[in-house]
Design a protein around this motif. Structure first.
Motif, PDB file in Angstrom:
ATOM      1  N   ASP A 119      37.422  36.241  55.393  1.00 38.50           N
ATOM      2  CA  ASP A 119      37.812  37.493  54.741  1.00 38.50           C
ATOM      3  C   ASP A 119      38.610  37.293  53.461  1.00 38.50           C
ATOM      4  N   SER A 120      38.821  36.048  53.020  1.00 40.04           N
ATOM      5  CA  SER A 120      39.692  35.806  51.865  1.00 40.04           C
ATOM      6  C   SER A 120      39.279  36.609  50.636  1.00 40.04           C
ATOM      7  N   LYS A 121      37.999  36.556  50.281  1.00 40.22           N
ATOM      8  CA  LYS A 121      37.531  37.267  49.086  1.00 40.22           C
ATOM      9  C   LYS A 121      37.657  38.777  49.276  1.00 40.22           C
ATOM     10  N   ALA A 122      37.307  39.259  50.451  1.00 35.83           N
ATOM     11  CA  ALA A 122      37.403  40.690  50.724  1.00 35.83           C
ATOM     12  C   ALA A 122      38.850  41.163  50.664  1.00 35.83           C
ATOM     13  N   LEU A 123      39.793  40.365  51.169  1.00 33.29           N
ATOM     14  CA  LEU A 123      41.206  40.730  51.119  1.00 33.29           C
ATOM     15  C   LEU A 123      41.698  40.822  49.679  1.00 33.29           C
ATOM     16  N   LYS A 126      40.382  43.994  48.235  1.00 35.89           N
ATOM     17  CA  LYS A 126      41.138  45.144  48.748  1.00 35.89           C
ATOM     18  C   LYS A 126      42.466  45.286  48.000  1.00 35.89           C
ATOM     19  N   MET A 127      43.093  44.153  47.660  1.00 32.98           N
ATOM     20  CA  MET A 127      44.308  44.212  46.842  1.00 32.98           C
ATOM     21  C   MET A 127      44.000  44.863  45.492  1.00 32.98           C
ATOM     22  N   GLN A 128      42.844  44.493  44.912  1.00 30.45           N
ATOM     23  CA  GLN A 128      42.446  45.063  43.640  1.00 30.45           C
ATOM     24  C   GLN A 128      42.288  46.579  43.733  1.00 30.45           C
ATOM     25  N   LYS A 129      41.683  47.031  44.817  1.00 34.63           N
ATOM     26  CA  LYS A 129      41.480  48.462  44.988  1.00 34.63           C
ATOM     27  C   LYS A 129      42.814  49.184  45.084  1.00 34.63           C
ATOM     28  N   GLU A 130      43.758  48.597  45.798  1.00 37.18           N
ATOM     29  CA  GLU A 130      45.081  49.203  45.914  1.00 37.18           C
ATOM     30  C   GLU A 130      45.813  49.203  44.573  1.00 37.18           C
ATOM     31  N   ILE A 142      49.359  46.297  49.876  1.00 32.85           N
ATOM     32  CA  ILE A 142      49.127  44.996  49.255  1.00 32.85           C
ATOM     33  C   ILE A 142      49.949  43.915  49.943  1.00 32.85           C
ATOM     34  N   GLN A 143      51.183  44.240  50.312  1.00 31.06           N
ATOM     35  CA  GLN A 143      52.014  43.275  51.035  1.00 31.06           C
ATOM     36  C   GLN A 143      51.356  42.860  52.346  1.00 31.06           C
ATOM     37  N   THR A 144      50.817  43.829  53.071  1.00 32.47           N
ATOM     38  CA  THR A 144      50.138  43.539  54.336  1.00 32.47           C
ATOM     39  C   THR A 144      48.918  42.656  54.109  1.00 32.47           C
ATOM     40  N   LEU A 145      48.144  42.963  53.089  1.00 35.35           N
ATOM     41  CA  LEU A 145      46.958  42.167  52.766  1.00 35.35           C
ATOM     42  C   LEU A 145      47.340  40.744  52.358  1.00 35.35           C
ATOM     43  N   LEU A 146      48.438  40.604  51.618  1.00 35.13           N
ATOM     44  CA  LEU A 146      48.898  39.282  51.205  1.00 35.13           C
ATOM     45  C   LEU A 146      49.288  38.432  52.408  1.00 35.13           C
ATOM     46  N   PHE A 147      50.003  39.022  53.358  1.00 37.87           N
ATOM     47  CA  PHE A 147      50.370  38.292  54.578  1.00 37.87           C
ATOM     48  C   PHE A 147      49.128  37.843  55.339  1.00 37.87           C
ATOM     49  N   PHE A 256      35.471  48.598  48.094  1.00 43.40           N
ATOM     50  CA  PHE A 256      34.721  48.972  46.903  1.00 43.40           C
ATOM     51  C   PHE A 256      33.309  49.393  47.297  1.00 43.40           C
ATOM     52  N   LEU A 257      32.763  50.391  46.616  1.00 43.39           N
ATOM     53  CA  LEU A 257      31.319  50.582  46.635  1.00 43.39           C
ATOM     54  C   LEU A 257      30.702  49.525  45.725  1.00 43.39           C
ATOM     55  N   PRO A 258      29.544  48.978  46.061  1.00 45.50           N
ATOM     56  CA  PRO A 258      28.941  47.943  45.206  1.00 45.50           C
ATOM     57  C   PRO A 258      28.800  48.363  43.750  1.00 45.50           C
TER      58      PRO A 258
END
Length: 264
Positions: A119-123, A126-130, A142-147, A256-258
C-alpha cells in the motif's frame, strides 16, 4: 558536495505540508533542472516519482527507474540524478530525527516497511489527496497515513517473517499479471497451501485476492501517468474485469479517480 537542507530541492516546489514537523513536498523537475552533482539531504528522504521517472547514480552504480518508483535516501546519503524525461513529478517526505526517536523508529526499519508494504504508493497518493482538500481534518488524516507508511513492519504480530513470505512476495510481484494457482505458489515457495492460506493475512495485512488487486492498481499508477493509453485500455492491460471495476479499485486504494490522477 551539496547538502540540501529541509525543504530544499533541485526542482520547482509546487506545494508543501507540515505534519509533526515532517515536511511533505511536491516537486516538478525538467531537463534543465537535472542535477549532475553529488548531493545529499539533511533529513531522511522518501521520494515517490509518479511521473517521468529519473535516471540516477548512487556510489558507483547507475540505474534508471520508471515512473511510479519510490526512492529512499538515508540522511546524508550521497546521490545524484538526471531527468530522462522532459518532466518528472514527485512526492517527497522528509522525516525528522526527533520523530524517529519519539516513536522508536529507525531509518532501516522505515526503508524495509516501505519496501514490503503493498500500500506504500496508495498511502502516498492518499496524502496527496488530503493536501488538495486541506480542510480541518486533513492534518490528522495525513498524520495517520504517515504512521501507516513508516510503521508497517511493526504492525505485524511477528517481526521476523519466515523465508517463504519473502519468496511469495517476490513471486507475486514478479507475476502480477499472471493467474498463479495456490498449489503452484506453494510448490515454488516450499510450503503447504494451507500454510499460505492460514498465514497470508498475518504477513501481508490483507487477503491474497486483495493483494493481487493492489498489485494491478500499482501497475496502473505507472500507466496512467506515463503512457497515452486510454483508461479502458489500462484497465484491460492491468487485468481488471472492466473499466468500472478498475475505477472502483483505484478510487478505493488511492482516493483519486483515475481521470483526476492523470490530470494531477
Amino acid at each position: 558536495m551539496l547538502t540540501l537542507h529541509k525543504g530544499a530541492y533541485t526542482g520547482k516546489i509546487v506545494r508543501h505540508f507540515n505534519v509533526n514537523k515532517n515536511l511533505i513536498t511536491n516537486t516538478i523537475n525538467t531537463y534543465e533542472q537535472s542535477n549532475p552533482y553529488w548531493h545529499c539531504h539533511e533529513k531522511l528522504n522518501i521520494s515517490f516519482v509518479f511521473q517521468g521517472g529519473k535516471a540516477e547514480t548512487k556510489k558507483t552504480q547507475s540505474y534508471t527507474k520508471n515512473g511510479g518508483s519510490i526512492f529512499f535516501y538515508h540522511s546524508g546519503e550521497l546521490h545524484r540524478w538526471m531527468a530522462p524525461n522532459p518532466i518528472s513529478k514527485s512526492i517527497n517526505i522528509e522525516i525528522e530525527a526527533d520523530f524517529l526517536k519519539k516513536y522508536h523508529l529507525n531509518e532501516d526499519d522505515i526503508k524495509q516497511s516501505i519496501h514490503n508494504n503493498i500500500d506504500s504508493k496508495a498511502l502516498l497518493l492518499k496524502m496527496q489527496k488530503e493536501m488538495q482538500i486541506n480542510d480541518e481534518t486533513s492534518a490528522t488524516a495525513i498524520q495517520t497515513l504517515l504512521f501507516e507508511l513508516v510503521n508497517f513492519s511493526n504492525t505485524k504480530s511477528d517481526t521476523h517473517e519466515p523465508v517463504w513470505v519473502g519468496l511469495l512476495r517476490e513471486l507475486l510481484n514478479d507475476n502480477w499479471n499472471k493467474q498463479l494457482q495456490l498449489n503452484d505458489m506453494s510448490k515454488i515457495v516450499g510450503v503447504h497451501p494451507v500454510t499460505i492460506s492460514k498465514y497470508f493475512r498475518r504477513y501481508f495485512s490483507c487477503t491474497l485476492g486483495a493483494y493481487r488487486r493492489k498489485l494491478k492498481t500499482n501497475r496502473s499508477i505507472d500507466l496512467i501517468k506515463n503512457s497515452h493509453l486510454s483508461l479502458s485500455e489500462i484497465a484491460y492491460a492491468c487485468g481488471f474485469a472492466d473499466q468500472s471495476h478498475f475505477i472502483r479499485s483505484f478510487k478505493q486504494q488511492t482516493n483519486f479517480l483515475p481521470k483526476d490522477f492523470r490530470r494531477f
